[in-house]
Design an enzyme around this catalytic site. Structure first.
Site, PDB file in Angstrom:
ATOM      1  N   ASP A  22       0.865  -1.182   0.000  1.00 56.22           N
ATOM      2  CA  ASP A  22       0.000   0.000   0.000  1.00 56.22           C
ATOM      3  C   ASP A  22       0.901   1.232   0.000  1.00 56.22           C
ATOM      4  OD1 ASP A  22      -1.579   2.246   0.690  1.00 56.22           O
ATOM      5  OD2 ASP A  22      -3.046   0.975   1.690  1.00 56.22           O
ATOM      6  N   ASP A  94      -7.198   5.456   4.233  1.00 64.59           N
ATOM      7  CA  ASP A  94      -5.770   5.559   4.560  1.00 64.59           C
ATOM      8  C   ASP A  94      -5.441   4.930   5.909  1.00 64.59           C
ATOM      9  OD1 ASP A  94      -5.368   6.851   2.164  1.00 64.59           O
ATOM     10  OD2 ASP A  94      -5.593   8.850   3.022  1.00 64.59           O
ATOM     11  N   HIS A 137      -7.080  11.322  13.826  1.00 66.44           N
ATOM     12  CA  HIS A 137      -7.970  11.248  12.660  1.00 66.44           C
ATOM     13  C   HIS A 137      -9.180  10.342  12.894  1.00 66.44           C
ATOM     14  CE1 HIS A 137      -5.109  13.452  10.326  1.00 66.44           C
ATOM     15  NE2 HIS A 137      -4.188  12.501  10.385  1.00 66.44           N
ATOM     16  N   ASP A 174       0.468  18.467  14.432  1.00 70.92           N
ATOM     17  CA  ASP A 174       0.659  17.537  13.322  1.00 70.92           C
ATOM     18  C   ASP A 174       0.395  18.272  12.004  1.00 70.92           C
ATOM     19  OD1 ASP A 174       0.549  14.220  13.005  1.00 70.92           O
ATOM     20  OD2 ASP A 174      -0.431  15.278  11.367  1.00 70.92           O
ATOM     21  N   HIS A 176      -1.243  17.177   9.494  1.00 76.92           N
ATOM     22  CA  HIS A 176      -2.575  16.866   8.983  1.00 76.92           C
ATOM     23  C   HIS A 176      -3.630  17.372   9.965  1.00 76.92           C
ATOM     24  CE1 HIS A 176       0.087  13.705   7.291  1.00 76.92           C
ATOM     25  NE2 HIS A 176      -0.650  13.860   6.203  1.00 76.92           N
ATOM     26  N   ASP A 267       5.433  15.321  11.725  1.00 72.01           N
ATOM     27  CA  ASP A 267       5.502  15.428  10.269  1.00 72.01           C
ATOM     28  C   ASP A 267       5.449  16.894   9.840  1.00 72.01           C
ATOM     29  OD1 ASP A 267       2.909  15.569  11.203  1.00 72.01           O
ATOM     30  OD2 ASP A 267       2.110  14.004   9.891  1.00 72.01           O
ATOM     31  N   TYR A 307       7.304  10.922   9.999  1.00 76.44           N
ATOM     32  CA  TYR A 307       7.678   9.786   9.162  1.00 76.44           C
ATOM     33  C   TYR A 307       9.114   9.840   8.663  1.00 76.44           C
ATOM     34  CZ  TYR A 307       2.727   9.588   9.682  1.00 76.44           C
ATOM     35  OH  TYR A 307       1.487   9.555  10.260  1.00 76.44           O
TER      36      TYR A 307
END
Length: 682
Positions: A22, A94, A137, A174, A176, A267, A307
């Site tokens: 993936d 995701d 999330h 973060d 996101h 990130d 990451y």
């Protein structure tokens, strides 16, 4: 006073991984947790923390945020074959599932609960939970973005229920948007949620309209959801600090949380393939420190994304070192926020001005398209003219093949002695502090200089001794033998001049002078630019004559808590960060009127500058402040100020006029983009 920093980690949370191909999910690996913990061990930080064991969250705790239907579905995953796991995963976005992920997700949520229990029960002052899977999330009825259970949202609901606290601040740095946290609390005025995130006009994941600045919460929760959308990549330390100083901190101090939870996704640091930002790991030391004086120091940091294993590990170390009380490194190259960041900052302040008195006079929304939107439209037109397909975001990012390189974060340099005091013999030295003793071998040249320049009476031996001790304290701070100090003196103006003159003998010294209260400031103190003076008083001053002398007038003087804190957060901190001093001199004038809790907040916040090298000067008549000042210098959090009232209208208007005059010279004071200021240069 509660001490100690918790570290919560269990290698069991590394025992799941992606079992099929993936391209989206391949970056979420066990090595993220392994590298972070290994870095803490390697740098000697893990041993300095209080180890709190991990436990699984119970069903009842998970159901504080998630539906029973969703929980029961996840419970079945340990018994699924590979094909069943792949099929189960397809219904969410995701994310991937593994036979052990349910167990790890319960541990991750339980770790967050163990952390808040430790802080709320007074076992530790603050702490960090290294967890996996992340959580921000995941939603009421769905996994999303590598997240199974919403660790921080569960912790917020749990702490409100178990401890009855009234207000929780969640800070999500973060890269996101934590849509799961937003959805959980968007109707709830007891939880203030702040998130900055890549948005790029809804082109970046999770591609939600409600991730934009105008999603401020619903119903009673209106105003308690703050989204700062980044509409371009490459944001730097200045952009992050600008948003903290001009949006988060003013609202947070007005909100007055009882506990702070951080969704700590790294990130948003340089080198990360998800974020594509340029903020260096040491900025997280400063972001962490700026939160540590809120909520009486009750700060719980929970890992989310990150990451790039190098920048992730460095950022985690910077965060934990700061929680432990080590001084934040000096930031470099803070030259103001970029145009796109200022546009986002402007929009957020405007959207929230009806809800928060500290933002009441924020500028109106921009009347023209944002610069990034204009660029996007032009690119689209060019693509159509050439008959070509529009380049996707992924394609643009993949063009950048060179790996980013950044220097190792500066070391946090701990001093042998944290706090030293110069006191008259009649004043007892507080516990935990060292007293600077009389020095019989004072440099004769220094003694002569003091006599000639500062002492009117030849036989004023007490004043001479005090000033010699003050010089000795400054010299030890310059050598980093002592981090910070306090001098209680007979004449604070004389001591200030003596300190500045001596510090100025070093070619590398830059001194930030913060003067609180009415009193004359020597005019020649800022002539060479090696000193920056910010003078907060009740006196109207003449028009500013020099970039390095900034008088700030509050009609009610320094006793006005709301007005004073508005100056500190929106003016003093941005100026301090941009000036980047090597020494901070904090001067309390006699009868300044500043209250004890505000003084402690100021003393605490200023220690985030100059690697903690803060020297406080006070007159002997103010000896009642010695104990609380020493407490702040020793790293104890300041008491809460309570929910702040609106600052006085005339003070706010005067501050905005001052900002307009100063922002071309001091870029971090800017709160609007150049076009919004009538085309002013940026």
């Amino acid at each position: 006073m509660t001490q100690g920093t918790a570290l919560i980690y269990d290698e069991e949370m590394t025992k799941y991984k992606l079992l099929w191909v993936d391209p989206v999910c391949k970056i979420e690996t066990p090595e993220r947790l392994i590298a972070s913990h290994a870095a803490l061990v390697r740098n000697g930080l893990a041993d300095r923390c209080v180890c709190i064991p991990v436990r699984e969250a119970t069903d009842a705790e998970i159901l504080l945020v998630h539906s029973e239907e969703y929980l029961e579905a996840v419970k079945k995953t340990p018994y699924m074959h590979l094909e069943e796991l792949m099929e189960f995963t397809l219904q969410y976005g995701d994310i991937y599932f593994h036979p052990n992920i349910y167990h790890c997700a319960k541990l991750a949520a339980g770790a967050a609960l163990q952390l808040v229990d430790g802080v709320m029960m007074g076992k530790v002052r603050n702490g960090m939970a290294l967890v996996r899977p992340p959580g921000h999330h995941s939603m009421f009825n769905a996994a999303s973005g590598f997240c199974v259970f919403n660790n921080v949202a569960i912790a917020a609901q749990y702490v409100k229920q178990k401890y009855g606290i009234k207000r929780v601040l969640i800070v999500d740095w973060d890269i996101h948007h934590g849509q799961g946290v937003q959805y959980c609390f968007e109707n709830d005025p007891s939880v203030l949620y702040f998130s900055w995130h890549r948005y790029e006009h809804q082109e970046f994941w999770p591609n939600l309209k409600e991730s934009n600045y105008d999603s401020v919460g619903k119903g009673k929760g209106a105003g308690f959801n703050i989204n700062v959308p980044w509409n371009k990549v490459g944001m730097k330390n200045s952009d992050y600090l600008s948003v903290f100083c001009h949006v988060l901190l003013p609202i947070a101090y007005e909100f007055c949380p009882d506990l702070i939870l951080v969704c700590a996704g790294f990130d948003s640091a340089i080198g990360d393939q998800e974020g594509h930002m340029c903020a260096t790991p040491d900025i997280f030391a400063h972001l962490t420190y700026l939160l540590m004086n809120l909520a009486e120091g009750k700060l719980c940091v929970v890992l989310e994304g990150g990451y790039n294993l190098t920048s992730l590990a460095q950022s985690v170390c910077q965060t934990v070192q700061t929680l432990l009380g080590d001084p934040a490194p000096q930031p470099a190259n803070l030259d103001g926020a970029c145009e796109s960041a200022l546009e986002s900052l402007h929009c957020v302040r405007s959207a929230h001005r009806q809800y928060w008195s500290f933002l009441k006079y924020a500028a109106d929304l921009p009347t023209s398209d944002l610069s990034t939107m204009r660029i996007k439209m032009v690119e689209g037109e060019r693509s159509e003219e050439h008959g070509g397909a529009k380049q996707t975001k992924k394609e643009k990012e993949e063009i950048k093949t060179e790996e980013e390189v950044w220097p190792e974060p500066p070391k946090h340099l701990a001093s042998l002695i944290r706090t030293a005091l110069v006191l008259p013999e009649s004043v007892v030295c507080p516990d935990g502090c060292e007293s600077i003793s009389s020095s019989e071998d004072s440099n004769p040249l220094i003694v002569t200089t003091i006599r000639e320049n500062f002492l009117k009476e030849a036989d004023d031996s007490d004043a001479l001794t005090a000033l010699c001790k003050l010089i000795a304290l400054i010299e030890k701070m310059e050598k980093n033998e002592i981090r910070n100090g306090l001098a209680l003196v007979h004449d604070v103006s004389m001591a200030l001049m003596c300190a500045v003159q001596h510090a100025g003998t070093s070619p590398t010294n830059r001194v930030l002078i913060v003067c609180v209260g009415d009193g004359a400031m020597p005019s020649n103190i800022t002539e060479d630019g090696k000193t920056l003076v910010v003078h907060i008083s009740s006196k109207e001053s003449e028009e500013q004559k020099c970039k390095y002398y900034i008088p700030v007038c509050l009609k009610k003087g320094c006793s006005d808590v709301s007005g004073f804190m508005q100056v500190v957060l929106g003016f003093l901190l941005p100026l301090g960060f941009e000036y980047n001093p090597s020494l901070v001199l904090l001067v309390q004038m006699p009868d300044s009127g500043v209250c004890a809790s505000v003084w402690q907040q100021l003393t605490g916040l200023l220690q985030g500058l100059a690697q903690g090298h803060t020297l406080v000067l006070m007159q002997e008549s103010e000896k009642v402040f010695v104990g609380i000042t020493a407490s702040s210098l020793l790293g104890n959090p300041a008491p809460s100020l309570g929910q702040l009232e609106a600052p006085r209208t005339e003070d706010v208007e005067a501050l905005e006029r001052l900002r307009q005059r100063l922002q071309s010279a001091w870029k971090l004071l800017q709160t609007t983009a150049p076009e919004s200021r009538g085309g002013e240069e940026h």
